[in-house]
Write a protein that holds these residues in place. Structure first.
Motif, PDB file in Angstrom:
ATOM      1  N   ILE A  52      -7.339  -2.489  -3.788  1.00  0.00           N
ATOM      2  CA  ILE A  52      -6.419  -2.899  -4.849  1.00  0.00           C
ATOM      3  C   ILE A  52      -5.676  -1.667  -5.344  1.00  0.00           C
ATOM      4  O   ILE A  52      -6.290  -0.723  -5.839  1.00  0.00           O
ATOM      5  CB  ILE A  52      -7.176  -3.574  -6.013  1.00  0.00           C
ATOM      6  CG1 ILE A  52      -7.980  -4.767  -5.487  1.00  0.00           C
ATOM      7  CG2 ILE A  52      -6.193  -4.010  -7.105  1.00  0.00           C
ATOM      8  CD1 ILE A  52      -8.972  -5.329  -6.487  1.00  0.00           C
ATOM      9  N   ILE A  53      -4.348  -1.688  -5.157  1.00  0.00           N
ATOM     10  CA  ILE A  53      -3.520  -0.557  -5.579  1.00  0.00           C
ATOM     11  C   ILE A  53      -2.495  -1.029  -6.603  1.00  0.00           C
ATOM     12  O   ILE A  53      -2.171  -2.209  -6.672  1.00  0.00           O
ATOM     13  CB  ILE A  53      -2.828   0.123  -4.375  1.00  0.00           C
ATOM     14  CG1 ILE A  53      -2.021  -0.886  -3.560  1.00  0.00           C
ATOM     15  CG2 ILE A  53      -3.836   0.817  -3.492  1.00  0.00           C
ATOM     16  CD1 ILE A  53      -1.284  -0.283  -2.401  1.00  0.00           C
ATOM     17  N   ASP A  54      -2.016  -0.091  -7.402  1.00  0.00           N
ATOM     18  CA  ASP A  54      -1.054  -0.394  -8.451  1.00  0.00           C
ATOM     19  C   ASP A  54       0.325   0.076  -7.998  1.00  0.00           C
ATOM     20  O   ASP A  54       0.616   1.270  -8.011  1.00  0.00           O
ATOM     21  CB  ASP A  54      -1.464   0.314  -9.739  1.00  0.00           C
ATOM     22  CG  ASP A  54      -0.589  -0.072 -10.919  1.00  0.00           C
ATOM     23  OD1 ASP A  54       0.193  -1.036 -10.800  1.00  0.00           O
ATOM     24  OD2 ASP A  54      -0.689   0.596 -11.965  1.00  0.00           O
ATOM     25  N   LEU A  55       1.155  -0.873  -7.559  1.00  0.00           N
ATOM     26  CA  LEU A  55       2.497  -0.539  -7.075  1.00  0.00           C
ATOM     27  C   LEU A  55       3.516  -0.634  -8.196  1.00  0.00           C
ATOM     28  O   LEU A  55       3.452  -1.546  -9.021  1.00  0.00           O
ATOM     29  CB  LEU A  55       2.914  -1.497  -5.950  1.00  0.00           C
ATOM     30  CG  LEU A  55       2.129  -1.408  -4.655  1.00  0.00           C
ATOM     31  CD1 LEU A  55       2.627  -2.446  -3.668  1.00  0.00           C
ATOM     32  CD2 LEU A  55       2.248  -0.023  -4.052  1.00  0.00           C
ATOM     33  N   PRO A  56       4.474   0.303  -8.228  1.00  0.00           N
ATOM     34  CA  PRO A  56       5.530   0.215  -9.243  1.00  0.00           C
ATOM     35  C   PRO A  56       6.299  -1.098  -9.090  1.00  0.00           C
ATOM     36  O   PRO A  56       6.495  -1.579  -7.984  1.00  0.00           O
ATOM     37  CB  PRO A  56       6.441   1.408  -8.914  1.00  0.00           C
ATOM     38  CG  PRO A  56       5.716   2.243  -7.926  1.00  0.00           C
ATOM     39  CD  PRO A  56       4.638   1.415  -7.322  1.00  0.00           C
ATOM     40  N   ILE A  57       6.683  -1.675 -10.160  1.00  0.00           N
ATOM     41  CA  ILE A  57       7.440  -2.926 -10.259  1.00  0.00           C
ATOM     42  C   ILE A  57       6.579  -4.130  -9.907  1.00  0.00           C
ATOM     43  O   ILE A  57       6.530  -5.094 -10.633  1.00  0.00           O
ATOM     44  CB  ILE A  57       8.728  -2.931  -9.399  1.00  0.00           C
ATOM     45  CG1 ILE A  57       9.645  -1.809  -9.821  1.00  0.00           C
ATOM     46  CG2 ILE A  57       9.449  -4.271  -9.484  1.00  0.00           C
ATOM     47  CD1 ILE A  57      10.834  -1.609  -8.911  1.00  0.00           C
ATOM     48  N   VAL A  90       0.282   6.934  -5.488  1.00  0.00           N
ATOM     49  CA  VAL A  90       0.055   5.585  -5.986  1.00  0.00           C
ATOM     50  C   VAL A  90      -1.429   5.466  -6.340  1.00  0.00           C
ATOM     51  O   VAL A  90      -2.288   5.783  -5.512  1.00  0.00           O
ATOM     52  CB  VAL A  90       0.420   4.526  -4.909  1.00  0.00           C
ATOM     53  CG1 VAL A  90       0.066   3.133  -5.378  1.00  0.00           C
ATOM     54  CG2 VAL A  90       1.887   4.606  -4.559  1.00  0.00           C
ATOM     55  N   PRO A  91      -1.744   5.029  -7.568  1.00  0.00           N
ATOM     56  CA  PRO A  91      -3.154   4.922  -7.950  1.00  0.00           C
ATOM     57  C   PRO A  91      -3.862   3.755  -7.252  1.00  0.00           C
ATOM     58  O   PRO A  91      -3.280   2.695  -7.045  1.00  0.00           O
ATOM     59  CB  PRO A  91      -3.105   4.706  -9.463  1.00  0.00           C
ATOM     60  CG  PRO A  91      -1.739   4.201  -9.748  1.00  0.00           C
ATOM     61  CD  PRO A  91      -0.840   4.703  -8.657  1.00  0.00           C
ATOM     62  N   ILE A  92      -5.112   4.002  -6.900  1.00  0.00           N
ATOM     63  CA  ILE A  92      -5.974   2.943  -6.365  1.00  0.00           C
ATOM     64  C   ILE A  92      -6.790   2.428  -7.544  1.00  0.00           C
ATOM     65  O   ILE A  92      -7.477   3.210  -8.212  1.00  0.00           O
ATOM     66  CB  ILE A  92      -6.913   3.460  -5.270  1.00  0.00           C
ATOM     67  CG1 ILE A  92      -6.111   4.098  -4.143  1.00  0.00           C
ATOM     68  CG2 ILE A  92      -7.804   2.337  -4.750  1.00  0.00           C
ATOM     69  CD1 ILE A  92      -6.967   4.832  -3.123  1.00  0.00           C
ATOM     70  N   CYS A  93      -6.719   1.150  -7.817  1.00  0.00           N
ATOM     71  CA  CYS A  93      -7.442   0.574  -8.954  1.00  0.00           C
ATOM     72  C   CYS A  93      -8.921   0.376  -8.626  1.00  0.00           C
ATOM     73  O   CYS A  93      -9.788   0.693  -9.434  1.00  0.00           O
ATOM     74  CB  CYS A  93      -6.836  -0.763  -9.358  1.00  0.00           C
ATOM     75  SG  CYS A  93      -5.107  -0.642  -9.850  1.00  0.00           S
ATOM     76  N   GLU A  94      -9.173  -0.168  -7.429  1.00  0.00           N
ATOM     77  CA  GLU A  94     -10.551  -0.511  -7.072  1.00  0.00           C
ATOM     78  C   GLU A  94     -10.635  -0.782  -5.579  1.00  0.00           C
ATOM     79  O   GLU A  94      -9.666  -1.207  -4.959  1.00  0.00           O
ATOM     80  CB  GLU A  94     -10.976  -1.764  -7.843  1.00  0.00           C
ATOM     81  CG  GLU A  94     -12.367  -2.232  -7.590  1.00  0.00           C
ATOM     82  CD  GLU A  94     -12.740  -3.454  -8.422  1.00  0.00           C
ATOM     83  OE1 GLU A  94     -13.745  -4.077  -8.093  1.00  0.00           O
ATOM     84  OE2 GLU A  94     -12.029  -3.795  -9.387  1.00  0.00           O
ATOM     85  N   ILE A  95     -11.818  -0.529  -5.030  1.00  0.00           N
ATOM     86  CA  ILE A  95     -12.120  -0.919  -3.658  1.00  0.00           C
ATOM     87  C   ILE A  95     -13.351  -1.808  -3.732  1.00  0.00           C
ATOM     88  O   ILE A  95     -14.379  -1.402  -4.274  1.00  0.00           O
ATOM     89  CB  ILE A  95     -12.423   0.299  -2.764  1.00  0.00           C
ATOM     90  CG1 ILE A  95     -11.199   1.202  -2.662  1.00  0.00           C
ATOM     91  CG2 ILE A  95     -12.886  -0.153  -1.381  1.00  0.00           C
ATOM     92  CD1 ILE A  95     -11.450   2.502  -1.929  1.00  0.00           C
ATOM     93  N   SER A  96     -13.226  -3.027  -3.252  1.00  0.00           N
ATOM     94  CA  SER A  96     -14.382  -3.927  -3.192  1.00  0.00           C
ATOM     95  C   SER A  96     -14.771  -4.104  -1.727  1.00  0.00           C
ATOM     96  O   SER A  96     -13.915  -4.020  -0.843  1.00  0.00           O
ATOM     97  CB  SER A  96     -14.063  -5.277  -3.834  1.00  0.00           C
ATOM     98  OG  SER A  96     -13.005  -5.912  -3.161  1.00  0.00           O
ATOM     99  N   TYR A  97     -16.061  -4.312  -1.470  1.00  0.00           N
ATOM    100  CA  TYR A  97     -16.513  -4.459  -0.090  1.00  0.00           C
ATOM    101  C   TYR A  97     -17.659  -5.454   0.007  1.00  0.00           C
ATOM    102  O   TYR A  97     -18.411  -5.648  -0.940  1.00  0.00           O
ATOM    103  CB  TYR A  97     -16.928  -3.105   0.505  1.00  0.00           C
ATOM    104  CG  TYR A  97     -17.982  -2.375  -0.297  1.00  0.00           C
ATOM    105  CD1 TYR A  97     -19.344  -2.614  -0.112  1.00  0.00           C
ATOM    106  CD2 TYR A  97     -17.606  -1.443  -1.259  1.00  0.00           C
ATOM    107  CE1 TYR A  97     -20.281  -1.949  -0.857  1.00  0.00           C
ATOM    108  CE2 TYR A  97     -18.534  -0.769  -1.995  1.00  0.00           C
ATOM    109  CZ  TYR A  97     -19.892  -1.020  -1.796  1.00  0.00           C
ATOM    110  OH  TYR A  97     -20.842  -0.358  -2.542  1.00  0.00           O
ATOM    111  N   VAL A  98     -17.725  -6.089   1.169  1.00  0.00           N
ATOM    112  CA  VAL A  98     -18.820  -7.001   1.514  1.00  0.00           C
ATOM    113  C   VAL A  98     -19.228  -6.656   2.936  1.00  0.00           C
ATOM    114  O   VAL A  98     -18.401  -6.684   3.850  1.00  0.00           O
ATOM    115  CB  VAL A  98     -18.385  -8.482   1.426  1.00  0.00           C
ATOM    116  CG1 VAL A  98     -19.505  -9.398   1.872  1.00  0.00           C
ATOM    117  CG2 VAL A  98     -17.922  -8.832   0.025  1.00  0.00           C
ATOM    118  N   LEU A  99     -20.502  -6.319   3.122  1.00  0.00           N
ATOM    119  CA  LEU A  99     -21.046  -6.006   4.437  1.00  0.00           C
ATOM    120  C   LEU A  99     -21.947  -7.160   4.845  1.00  0.00           C
ATOM    121  O   LEU A  99     -22.864  -7.524   4.113  1.00  0.00           O
ATOM    122  CB  LEU A  99     -21.830  -4.692   4.385  1.00  0.00           C
ATOM    123  CG  LEU A  99     -22.424  -4.179   5.689  1.00  0.00           C
ATOM    124  CD1 LEU A  99     -21.327  -3.874   6.702  1.00  0.00           C
ATOM    125  CD2 LEU A  99     -23.264  -2.933   5.428  1.00  0.00           C
TER     126      LEU A  99
END
Length: 157
Positions: A123-128, A55-64
């Motif tokens: 954020i991941i891209d799930l089928p359907i 499953v592709p990962i679109c983006e990882i955002s973070y706040v520290l």
């Protein structure tokens, strides 16, 4: 006719809600290296994919955050994929400039660490379903590097 449409809509919503989704956790947050322009910390994410395909990962955002203040925020676009039917480990590097660490002197002087809160959006891209965000959060302490860390080859960006 609208009653049939509502039933069909509810059926689809229930079925989508029952689809297994990847699960993730923040496994560790710690010091990685010291450079001329800042200190790099690393967060390790463990992501379990219940599907047989990657499953592709679109983006990882973070706040520290430290002491309720945001000390760093950013994102990693397109960090790769989650392998099928296994747990994938991802490293999220976060570079904190020295100037920001200096502003946390009160917290640092107490015990030579930074009390932190890390919020991550995976954020991941799930089928359907499409894009799906897994929110993660972790609190703890990050030990600061000592003088020895500067001379141990901790990195010289």
């Amino acid at each position: 006719m609208s009653g049939f449409r509502d039933k069909a809509k509810n059926f689809v919503v229930e079925k989508i809600a029952d689809i297994p989704k990847p699960k993730a956790s923040i496994e560790d947050v710690g010091f990685k290296k010291v450079g001329r322009d800042g200190v790099t910390y690393n967060a390790i994410l463990g992501i379990m994919n219940p599907y047989s395909r990657s499953v592709p990962i679109c983006e990882i955002s973070y706040v520290l955050k430290s002491d309720g203040r945001v000390i760093l925020s950013g994102n990693m676009p397109d960090p790769g994929s989650i392998a099928g039917k296994e747990t994938t480990k991802l490293n999220v590097e976060m570079k904190v400039p020295h100037s920001i660490i200096k502003s946390l002197v009160r917290d640092i002087c107490r015990d030579w660490d930074i009390d932190y809160e890390l919020n991550v959006g995976l954020i991941i891209d799930l089928p359907i379903i499409g894009n799906f965000t897994i929110p993660l959060s972790s609190k703890g302490e990050i030990k600061l590097p000592s003088i020895k860390d500067f001379f141990r080859g901790g990195g010289d960006d």
